[in-house]
Design an enzyme around this catalytic site. Structure first.
Site, PDB file in Angstrom:
ATOM      1  CE  LYS A   1      -3.990   1.767   2.690  1.00 37.14           C
ATOM      2  NZ  LYS A   1      -4.742   1.595   3.953  1.00 37.14           N
TER       3      LYS A   1
ATOM      4  CB  SER B   1      -8.098   3.264   2.940  1.00 40.46           C
ATOM      5  OG  SER B   1      -7.250   2.761   3.962  1.00 40.46           O
TER       6      SER B   1
ATOM      7  CB  SER C   1      -8.333   0.345   5.945  1.00 41.11           C
ATOM      8  OG  SER C   1      -9.026   1.562   5.852  1.00 41.11           O
TER       9      SER C   1
END
Ligand code: NAG
Ligand code: NAG
Ligand code: NAG
Ligand code: NAG
Ligand code: NAG
Ligand code: NAG
Length: 551
Positions: free
Chosen positions: A114, A195, A219
């Site tokens: 990420k 996310s 997330s």
């Protein structure tokens, strides 16, 4: 008459073709084999086997994934950057292998990271924002250093909801100014969830073998479930947050994605550990396992295991009510496999936890409407301090404080505020809560979700874990997030729009061994993961209506 025969035959051929097409799985992105190896859906073990037989090199493997990224990512937008040094790294690992040195199960395996996890290489670490572009990080994040040591190849940076969702009351999950709109790999018009949207959907779409993401509240679990993969959100303190662009130290944790529990467990095994730069990691002493793959189990591990269903306010207020028939059939299959599943094992403090109601957004906060009893107070208070600390440690950076970021966004509104604003960044920058209010909220959240919540239910009903729908933004992800406790998600079906969804497990602090054992036994029982279908693959809708998100 005769002249009609060609038309008739043509119609017949068309009919046969159509009928055939209806029965075969159609995908706009068929995946070719990789040097004779079926890379689509390939596990870490299968790839290792191929490499150890000398039939596949790491260089060939990453080349196949890069080809796949080139054809699929322009639609999916799951990846922001690929590693410019990837072949150099792959060659070096191939050389080691040729000399008989294999570091472990991740040797030569590509992993996507990420964009909020620092890599001290030629890639950028920006949380999706242009405000951080060009910054220089002081070192690899602790998890990255461990993964590199284990032989994993950092393939690239995964797209994400910018600033991991803590920027606006309504926004588009998976959207960042730098990476564009991450799309759901099953139906590209649909919410990918976030996310950690890019890492989750890249794994599902076979752009990479495994990935890591971060979670403050939902997330890791939310995108994993909507990507139809396994997500492991570890206990806060099992994986170091050093080098992770922070949200809130009470809840932040680095988690693992894989198409199977075994794959995700390999990643967790490699990346967890004590880090003097993150004091919370000392809590794992005596509770962590050197090898999480040894807990991966078959269906038979469910025999006689007591599992609870916290119905009240958790299943009850779930947004997945349309999926109840499939979730209930999953429960029936688990019972048939021998699990003892008890309904109504409610958290004693569930009314005090007062999870966010459906339709919740940042403005409502949560708790009883009192700042001193709200998760939002904890996250917002810690966010400013934690972020400013992170920014201050950068070797160089265009921004050094949350205030700088707020200003940057307004100065570059045509790019950064194209689809929505930044009211939450502004609000948290204004430090609306006193230290006393924060401390009260922190104590309240801890007490109601842990001793009065998950721990109380596990004890009262003598169950090993709690079974929940892996909801997008609801009590099912919020409660373990607030507690700092682990959660896993397992694919459970496909919804009416063709999108995957999951079923999850809660446990107490550092109960990853139990959750991996039971989660993998559920995975083996249900076997409900389906390869992504990429429906409506030319979708361009932005923002995607996520209504409510996770952070
Ligand atoms: C990182 O960002 C810089 C711009 O600051 C860009 O030139 C570079 O290509 C980016 N790195 C990668 C690997 O994309
Ligand atoms: C860890 O704790 C020590 C002492 O309690 C403190 O001095 C230090 O700053 C802490 N380090 C971090 C990274 O929080
Ligand atoms: C659990 O009990 C509730 C009533 O409290 C009921 O509505 C629900 O259908 C039950 N769930 C399952 C999975 O049996
Ligand atoms: C929050 O403040 C109210 C008074 O405004 C008080 O009654 C309550 O006990 C406080 N909650 C906590 C967790 O301290
Ligand atoms: C994809 O989802 C949209 C809603 O976002 C829905 O209208 C559409 O029918 C779905 N596509 C397919 C092929 O099912
Ligand atoms: C690797 C990759 O495909 N990167 C893309 C990320 O998104 C931006 C904006 O949409 C593109 O310009 C990059 O090419």
């Amino acid at each position: 008459m005769q002249s009609l025969w060609p038309a008739f035959l043509l119609a017949l051929v068309c009919l046969i073709t159509l009928t055939h097409a209806a029965h075969s799985v159609h995908t706009p992105f068929p995946m070719p084999t990789c040097h004779g190896f079926k890379l689509e859906e390939a596990s870490v073990d299968a790839i290792q086997k191929q490499m150890s037989k000398g039939k596949l090199t790491s260089r060939q493997l990453v080349q196949c994934y890069l080809d796949r990224i080139n054809s699929v990512n322009p639609y999916l937008h799951a990846i922001i950057e690929t590693n410019p040094d990837i072949y150099l790294i792959a060659d070096q690992l191939d050389k080691e292998r040729a000399h008989g040195k294999v570091r472990g199960p991740l040797h030569g395996i590509p992993i996507l990271v990420k964009d909020n996890i620092a890599t001290d290489d030629r890639m950028n670490t920006t949380a999706g924002s242009y405000a951080l572009l060009g910054n220089v990080v002081p070192r690899d994040a602790h998890v990255i250093a461990l993964l590199r040591k284990a032989g994993a190849i950092i393939l690239g940076k995964g797209n994400m909801s910018e600033w991991a969702d803590i920027r606006a009351n309504s926004y588009s999950e998976g959207w960042s100014a730098r990476g564009g709109q991450t799309r759901n790999s099953y139906n590209l018009t649909q919410d990918p969830a976030g996310s950690s949207s890019g890492p989750a959907h890249a794994v599902s779409a076979n752009l990479v073998t495994v990935a890591i993401g971060t979670e403050t509240d939902g997330s890791v679990i939310a995108p994993a479930q909507r990507a139809g993969i396994i997500g492991i959100k570890p206990t806060v303190g099992l994986t170091s947050r050093d080098g992770v662009i922070p949200e809130a130290h009470s809840q932040d944790t680095v988690g693992a994605f894989g198409k199977t529990f075994m794959d995700a467990a390999y990643v967790l095994t490699a990346m967890h550990g004590i880090d003097p730069r993150d004091n919370a990691t000392y809590a794992q002493q005596g509770h962590a396992s050197p090898d999480y793959t040894k807990f991966v189990s078959k269906k038979s591990a469910l025999k006689g295991v007591r599992i609870g269903i916290p119905w009240k306010r958790v299943w009850e207020s779930s947004t997945t009510v349309n999926q109840y028939p499939q979730l209930f059939s999953a429960i029936a299959e688990l019972r048939k496999a021998g699990a003892i599943i008890l309904n109504n094992t409610d958290l004693p403090d569930i009314d005090q936890i007062t999870p966010n109601p459906p339709g919740w957004n940042w403005q409502f906060k949560n708790g009883l409407g009192l700042d001193n009893e709200s998760e939002f107070t904890v996250v917002c208070y810690e966010f400013k301090q934690n972020l400013n600390q992170y920014l201050s440690e950068l070797v160089s950076s265009p921004v050094r404080t949350l205030a700088d970021i707020v200003k940057y966004n307004d100065d570059h509104a045509s790019v950064e505020e194209k689809y929505f604003g930044q009211e939450v960044l502004v609000q948290c920058n204004e430090s609306p809560y006193s230290e006393e209010t924060y401390l009260q909220a922190k104590a309240y959240v801890d007490r109601t979700t842990r001793a009065g919540g998950i721990d109380a239910a596990l004890k009262k009903y003598k169950v090993q874990a709690l079974l929940v729908p892996s909801d997008n933004f609801s009590p099912s992800t919020e409660i373990p997030a607030m507690a700092g406790y682990p959660m896993v998600t397992i694919p459970a079906g496909i919804d009416g729009w063709g999108v995957a969804f999951g079923i999850g497990l809660w446990g107490t602090a550092f109960s990853e061994p139990t959750l991996i054992k039971l989660g993998s036994a559920i995975e083996d029982t249900l076997r409900r993961r389906q390869v992504p279908t990429f429906l409506d693959h030319t979708a361009t809708n932005i923002p995607i209506n996520s209504e409510i998100g996770s952070y």
